[in-house]
Design an enzyme around this catalytic site. Structure first.
Site, short mmCIF file in Angstrom:
data_model
loop_
_atom_site.label_atom_id
_atom_site.label_comp_id
_atom_site.label_asym_id
_atom_site.label_seq_id
_atom_site.Cartn_x
_atom_site.Cartn_y
_atom_site.Cartn_z
N ARG A 8 0.83 -1.22 0.00
CA ARG A 8 0.00 0.00 0.00
C ARG A 8 0.85 1.26 0.00
O ARG A 8 0.48 2.27 -0.60
CB ARG A 8 -0.98 0.01 1.18
CG ARG A 8 -0.30 0.01 2.52
CD ARG A 8 -1.31 0.14 3.66
NE ARG A 8 -0.70 -0.22 4.92
CZ ARG A 8 -0.95 0.39 6.07
NH1 ARG A 8 -1.81 1.38 6.12
NH2 ARG A 8 -0.36 -0.02 7.18
N SER A 35 -4.87 5.46 5.42
CA SER A 35 -4.51 4.05 5.46
C SER A 35 -4.21 3.48 4.07
O SER A 35 -3.34 2.64 3.92
CB SER A 35 -5.64 3.22 6.08
OG SER A 35 -5.90 3.68 7.38
N GLU A 56 -19.14 3.84 -0.24
CA GLU A 56 -18.40 3.06 -1.23
C GLU A 56 -19.20 2.82 -2.51
O GLU A 56 -18.66 2.85 -3.61
CB GLU A 56 -17.96 1.73 -0.62
CG GLU A 56 -16.94 1.88 0.52
CD GLU A 56 -17.58 2.25 1.86
OE1 GLU A 56 -18.83 2.23 1.95
OE2 GLU A 56 -16.83 2.56 2.81
N PHE A 81 -14.54 -3.59 1.67
CA PHE A 81 -15.48 -2.55 1.24
C PHE A 81 -15.34 -2.24 -0.25
O PHE A 81 -16.22 -1.62 -0.85
CB PHE A 81 -15.26 -1.27 2.06
CG PHE A 81 -15.11 -1.53 3.53
CD1 PHE A 81 -15.97 -2.41 4.18
CD2 PHE A 81 -14.09 -0.95 4.27
CE1 PHE A 81 -15.84 -2.68 5.54
CE2 PHE A 81 -13.95 -1.21 5.62
CZ PHE A 81 -14.81 -2.07 6.26
N HIS A 107 -5.40 -3.54 2.49
CA HIS A 107 -5.97 -4.30 3.61
C HIS A 107 -6.76 -5.50 3.13
O HIS A 107 -7.99 -5.57 3.26
CB HIS A 107 -6.83 -3.40 4.50
CG HIS A 107 -6.04 -2.29 5.14
ND1 HIS A 107 -5.47 -1.28 4.40
CD2 HIS A 107 -5.72 -2.04 6.43
CE1 HIS A 107 -4.83 -0.46 5.20
NE2 HIS A 107 -4.96 -0.90 6.44
N ASP A 115 -7.56 -5.94 13.38
CA ASP A 115 -8.94 -5.51 13.15
C ASP A 115 -9.91 -6.70 13.03
O ASP A 115 -11.12 -6.55 13.21
CB ASP A 115 -9.04 -4.65 11.88
CG ASP A 115 -8.72 -3.19 12.16
OD1 ASP A 115 -8.60 -2.83 13.35
OD2 ASP A 115 -8.59 -2.41 11.20
N ARG A 165 -1.56 -4.65 3.85
CA ARG A 165 -1.28 -3.70 4.92
C ARG A 165 0.16 -3.78 5.45
O ARG A 165 0.80 -2.75 5.60
CB ARG A 165 -2.27 -3.93 6.06
CG ARG A 165 -1.98 -3.12 7.29
CD ARG A 165 -3.07 -3.26 8.33
NE ARG A 165 -2.70 -2.54 9.54
CZ ARG A 165 -2.18 -3.12 10.63
NH1 ARG A 165 -2.00 -4.42 10.67
NH2 ARG A 165 -1.86 -2.39 11.68
#
Ligand SMILES: Cc1ncc(C[n+]2csc(CCOP(=O)(O)OP(=O)(O)O)c2C)c(N)n1
Ligand SMILES: [Mg+2]
Lengths: 313, 276
Positions: A8, A35, A56, A81, A107, A115, A165
């Site tokens: 990322r 992020s 989204e 998402f 992610h 998470d 991530r």
């Protein structure tokens, strides 16, 4: 292996560089730009960055409209998402329309870590792969992410780019060219082949080195483009090795392993052992602990290789 | 928009009458389709395509063209009738609506039909795409405009309200939405199924410039569009009060005519009414 970098992070930097060269690139995010690292682009190109808020579905449709007017939107949020949440929007407004939208999800996989399951996309490859016109790309490391971002910006049509991530080591040799739809044979071998994608490429290389000490020659192929698959290379490897082990940080249902099994079963049937998440959701934990718990270990890969070889005829 | 003369209104009325016949014939020949919502939205499309939009059917991919997204995609027979009449494609296409290998799909397909700007059919998605087109026009420093038509049942979709926030936040005054407020969806009256009322107040609360008109009155529609064009700093929605099935007596306000084709007898009766 040099410095570790998260894919990322590489994506965020690549976008900025690309933004300087290509004025049609615009970026959309849904309140996760820090992020996903699209914040870097936002800072340099505020007028070409659209924060859509936590919307989204709307973000996907807006990207479609921008693409229909000649722009090249990169759309980012977390993998969960960016795919399942908005599947119908991607299906009808982006894939069916063949619009030039690049969905770059960060992610993804179990290494989202702490998470937990709600945020760990383990089915995103399956969801995107099933859509006609969609290209699916999973870079193996930071350097490859640069190459992938550049390549997908230059190709016409919808793309799903799967990013991660955690920081990961560089595993692809410097200077190795990147071509969409072309696998990379990283290590020759004749006893079986690891076909890996994303962060599991490095693990497969490690396993193949250990196997060599036992006198087993395992090939390692990086399948960074899951759709379209590199049919020629895969059939060549099937003939050469006679057994496959697929490795992916994704459900064993619908992802890389499935794609390869589909290809192989109709063209050159050989055993295909799939290593991945075994039809379960993830959970909280450190990425390292999760990788071990869910079987992404050298030992497990070696075991899968032995099973694959035993099933050869 | 200049005030329209009585003669010009009469011309549009005659045009719409012919297009309504095309719609009914198309759906009859296809033996399936959605007459109710096509007949209710037609007059909005007529005003836009004959009096307002800057488009060139001979050069329909001109980057500077105005765009229309028919978010309530099931009403596409109305759009197809208009596009054919405006010369985007031969009117012979109309007789292959919904048939195999047809350029006219059951729901709009931007890759198959000249003049269709966005593929729709899955309700709730068109406003987002229109927003994207309006943002693109702004990035291009272009004065081109974007129009989008929503169904009143369609606004039960959550994505519509995400998009409503987006258009207001980005102050898309180059975007004009129309709400085809015919009061009906598939399972009944929208107020019984799940009422979106108070509709005008909702859009206003979302930051939109809101106008209400009689949706089959050309002069009122034109006047409202003129006000939308001059309004600065916010998108406009024109809530058009319409009649589902408009123009065919036995289809008007009847949920049964949302999505079924007329049989031969009904077809002939509808045509006779529309030819009067
Ligand atoms: C996402 C989605 N859900 C359901 C449908 C099926 N459907 C087609 S038309 C319709 C009713 C639409 O009502 P409205 O928006 O009021 O349109 P109109 O009355 O103008 O025909 C429904 C539920 C659909 N096309 N898309
Ligand atoms: Mg309705």
């Amino acid at each position: 292996m040099t410095e570790k970098i998260a894919t990322r992070d590489a994506y965020g930097k690549a976008l900025v560089e690309l933004g300087r060269r290509m004025d049609k690139i615009v970026v959309l995010d849904a309140d996760l730009s820090k992020s996903t690292k699209t914040a870097l682009f936002a800072e340099e190109f505020p007028l070409r960055f659209f924060n859509m808020g936590i919307s989204e579905a709307d973000m996907m449709g807006t990207a479609a409209g921008l693409a229909a007017s000649g722009y090249i939107p990169f759309v980012s949020t977390f993998g969960v998402f960016a795919t399942g949440r908005v599947f119908d929007q991607i299906r009808n407004s982006i894939a069916y329309t063949r619009l030039n939208v690049k969905i770059a999800a960060t992610h993804t996989g179990i290494t989202v870590g702490e998470d937990g399951a709600s945020h760990q996309a383990l089915e995103d490859i399956a969801l995107m792969r099933v859509l006609p016109h969609m290209t699916v790309v999973v870079p193996a490391d930071g350097r490859q992410t640069y190459q992938a971002v550049e390549a997908i910006a230059g190709c016409e049509g919808p793309v799903y780019l799967r990013l991660g991530r955690p920081k990961v080591p560089q595993v692809i040799p410097e200077g190795l060219p990147f071509e969409l739809g072309r696998g990379q044979l990283l290590r020759e071998g004749k006893d079986f082949a690891f076909l890996a994608t994303g962060i599991t490429v490095g693990l497969s290389l490690e396993a193949s080195q250990l196997l060599e000490r036992q006198g087993i020659n395992a090939a390692v192929v990086n399948i960074h483009t899951i759709k379209p698959l590199d049919k020629d290379l895969l059939l060549h490897m099937a003939a050469k090795t006679g057994a496959f082990v697929t490795v992916e940080e994704h459900s064993v249902i619908g992802g890389l392993g499935s794609a390869i099994a589909e290809l192989i079963s109709g063209n050159y049937p050989i055993p295909v052992i799939r290593v991945g998440i075994n039809d379960t959701f993830g959970e909280s934990g450190s990425p390292e602990a999760l990788l071990i718990k869910y079987g992404f270990t050298v030992e497990n890969l070696i075991k899968a290789g032995q099973t694959a070889m035993e099933k050869k005829r | 928009m200049p005030v329209i003369s009585a003669a010009a209104v009469e011309e549009l009325r005659l045009k719409a009458r012919k297009l309504r016949q095309d719609i009914i014939t198309m759906i009859y020949e296809a033996a399936s389709g959605h007459p109710g919502g096509a007949l209710s939205v037609l007059d909005i499309l007529v005003v836009l395509y004959y009096k307002v939009m800057k488009i060139d059917p001979g050069n329909y991919l001109d980057p500077q063209r105005d765009r229309l997204v028919l978010s309530k995609g099931h009403a596409c027979p109305a759009l197809y009738a208009v596009l054919a009449d405006r010369g985007f494609f031969p009117s012979s296409y109309l007789s292959v609506l919904r048939k195999i290998d047809s350029p006219l799909q059951g729901h709009p397909d931007m890759r198959k039909t000249p003049g269709v700007e966005m593929s729709t059919g899955s309700l709730g998605q068109g406003l987002s795409a229109a927003n994207g087109m309006a943002l693109a026009a702004r990035l291009d420093n272009s004065r081109r405009r974007v129009y989008v038509v929503l169904g009143d049942g369609e606004i039960q979709e959550g994505q519509v309200w995400e998009a409503a926030m987006t258009a207001a936040h980005y102050r898309l005054d180059n975007l004009t939405a129309f709400l085809d407020y015919n009061g009906l969806q598939i399972d009944g009256w929208i107020r019984d199924v799940k009422s979106p009322e108070p509709v005008a107040e909702k859009w206003r609360a979302f930051g939109w410039h809101v106008l209400e008109v009689e949706g089959h009155d050309y002069a009122s529609l034109l006047k409202a569009i003129g006000r939308a064009h001059t309004n600065k700093g916010a998108p406009t929605i024109i809530i058009a009060h319409t009649v589902k099935g408009k123009g065919v007596s036995f289809m008007e306000n009847q949920i049964d005519w949302h999505g079924r084709a007329p049989n031969k007898e009904e077809y002939e009766q509808a045509l006779a009414e529309l030819q009067k």
